[in-house]
Design an enzyme around this catalytic site. Structure first.
Site, short mmCIF file in Angstrom:
data_model
loop_
_atom_site.label_atom_id
_atom_site.label_comp_id
_atom_site.label_asym_id
_atom_site.label_seq_id
_atom_site.Cartn_x
_atom_site.Cartn_y
_atom_site.Cartn_z
N GLU A 131 14.62 15.06 53.61
CA GLU A 131 15.21 15.22 54.94
C GLU A 131 16.20 14.11 55.26
O GLU A 131 17.03 14.24 56.17
CB GLU A 131 14.11 15.28 56.01
N LYS A 182 8.29 14.87 65.07
CA LYS A 182 8.16 16.32 65.09
C LYS A 182 7.07 16.77 64.13
O LYS A 182 6.22 17.62 64.46
CB LYS A 182 9.48 16.98 64.71
N ARG A 203 20.33 17.81 61.01
CA ARG A 203 20.58 16.64 60.18
C ARG A 203 22.02 16.61 59.66
O ARG A 203 22.58 15.52 59.43
CB ARG A 203 19.57 16.57 59.04
#
Length: 432
Positions: free
Chosen positions: A312, A26, A386
């Site tokens: 992340e 992404k 996530r």
């Protein structure tokens, strides 16, 4: 399935053994799309292997709203046209930080007013430092957060701007991506202690150079881009390595083996950081020219991980830590900035691990997780992809875990539930 229905997370009765093909990055896809849009005066660009997900489709829609022509319904895209939004243009950022932070500088190059808005959760995401920086280099704006309006005035003056990017590295990347198109170029000076997720800034710098833009980053926390053209070119997108981590985590927590094809030997993503982290937890990692393979240990204890560069990954790593040997303690640090992501990820992880009987505490810049027996229950996703995948990891080892709003994973993985179920069921291509 209703988006807010709960999804029974598949339990792994045996060690997972599977080959999992992960779609394109992404982060790289959205940077390539922005650079291709800025290169349209030089000609058409193509993007191959692009991720098609909610976040990348929001970026495609945003650039189309600005007048750029993007053709191709699948992963092969062509980019042409010119930046020229129609009067009354409105850009939907959804919950995509890259759209929220990369596109306003592009909109400033047009000659009309462009309104930016997004999901309710996006209205609490940090953006004011970027908007203030744009004002400092001559861009007219209304508002200090979503919704806000950019008054395009044609050429942007550019120059030198100071910004505290401690809340998001995307502030720096968003400015740098458009910097070469400004009349005086751009110098960005970060005034905080360190930029989180620094590998993402390095990705931006690498891709700018690939597009023929000179970037001087020889001085810490300072980047200079002189004015000049952005080259039209073909962009080849790598698999999304951060999205591979939940699948690789399945190998660790079940003592199995997971192989990811196409893992690049040399990457613009933080591949080395990810591999080092997996090895620290106890996995055996084997890399060839065609894949990365992770073998999980029979058991693993607590670990300390500084995730400042790869924040992340914190939800997946926290889920792994919660499934370590009972009584072992893991400390995740360097991630205070996650309080300003899709949700406050530190508070969310603490609430959800503790909801299932675990012990997770917030520290000043991270989490302290003491592993212990967990029980089933609802794992809330907070509209955060996530967080949802972290719940799926927990569900591999804990009976009766159901993830709320699993559909939020479409932000970056269009068919995560199917990919995950196939992996657990052994329907993914098995490792020879």
């Amino acid at each position: 399935m209703d988006p807010l229905d709960t999804w029974p997370a598949p339990l792994a009765a045996n060690p997972v053994r599977a080959t999992v093909t992960v779609p394109g990055s992404k982060s790289q896809t959205n940077r390539a799309l922005v650079l291709a849009a800025l290169a349209t005066p030089q000609g058409s660009s193509t993007v191959g292997g692009a991720l098609r997900s909610r976040d990348t489709d929001l970026m495609i829609g945003a650039l189309q709203t600005l007048g750029v022509v993007l053709d191709g319904p699948g992963t092969e895209l062509s980019v042409s046209g010119a930046i020229g939004p129609a009067p009354g243009a409105t850009i939907d950022c959804g919950l995509a930080g890259t759209v929220l932070r990369f596109v306003p500088p592009v909109a400033a190059l047009g000659t009309d007013v462009v309104t930016f808005d997004g999901d309710e959760q996006a209205r609490s995401r940090p953006i004011a430092p970027l908007l203030d920086a744009l004002r400092a280099i001559g861009v007219a704006l209304d508002g200090g957060g979503l919704p806000f309006r950019v008054h395009g005035g044609g050429p942007v003056a550019g120059g030198t701007v100071e910004i505290d990017a401690s809340a998001s590295s995307q502030f720096v990347s968003g400015l740098l991506l458009s910097g070469a198109t400004f009349a005086a170029g751009l110098t960005v000076i970060h005034t905080g202690e360190s930029v989180p997720s620094a590998p993402h800034v390095a990705m931006t710098v690498s891709m700018l150079r690939d597009a023929g833009v000179d970037v001087d980053d020889t001085e810490a926390n300072r980047w200079h881009v002189p004015p000049g053209p952005v080259a039209a070119r073909h962009w080849a997108i790598e698999p999304d390595l951060s999205n591979s981590v939940p699948f690789l985590a399945a190998a660790i927590v079940t003592g199995g083996v997971v192989r990811v094809p196409g893992w690049p030997r040399v990457s613009v993503q933080p591949a080395d950081v990810i591999i080092a982290l997996l090895e620290k937890i106890g996995a055996v990692v084997r890399q060839t020219d065609s894949y990365l393979e992770v073998s999980g240990p029979e058991s693993f204890g607590g670990f300390d991980a500084d995730l400042h560069a790869v924040g992340e990954l914190a939800p997946s790593v926290a889920a792994i830590a919660a499934l370590a040997e009972p009584g072992s303690v893991s400390r995740l640090s360097g991630i205070a900035h996650l309080r300003g992501h899709e949700t406050d990820r530190l508070a969310a992880l603490t609430a959800e691990i503790n909801r299932l009987g675990g012990r997770c505490e917030e520290s000043e810049d991270g989490l302290v997780i003491t592993a212990g027996p967990l029980h089933g229950g609802i794992w809330q996703s907070y509209a955060d992809h996530r967080m949802a995948t972290a719940g799926a990891i927990i569900g591999l080892r804990v009976v009766g875990v159901a993830v709320e709003d699993i559909a939020t994973t479409a932000k970056t993985l269009p068919d995560f539930p199917g990919m995950w179920a196939d992996m657990v069921a052994g329907q993914a291509p098995e490792i020879p």
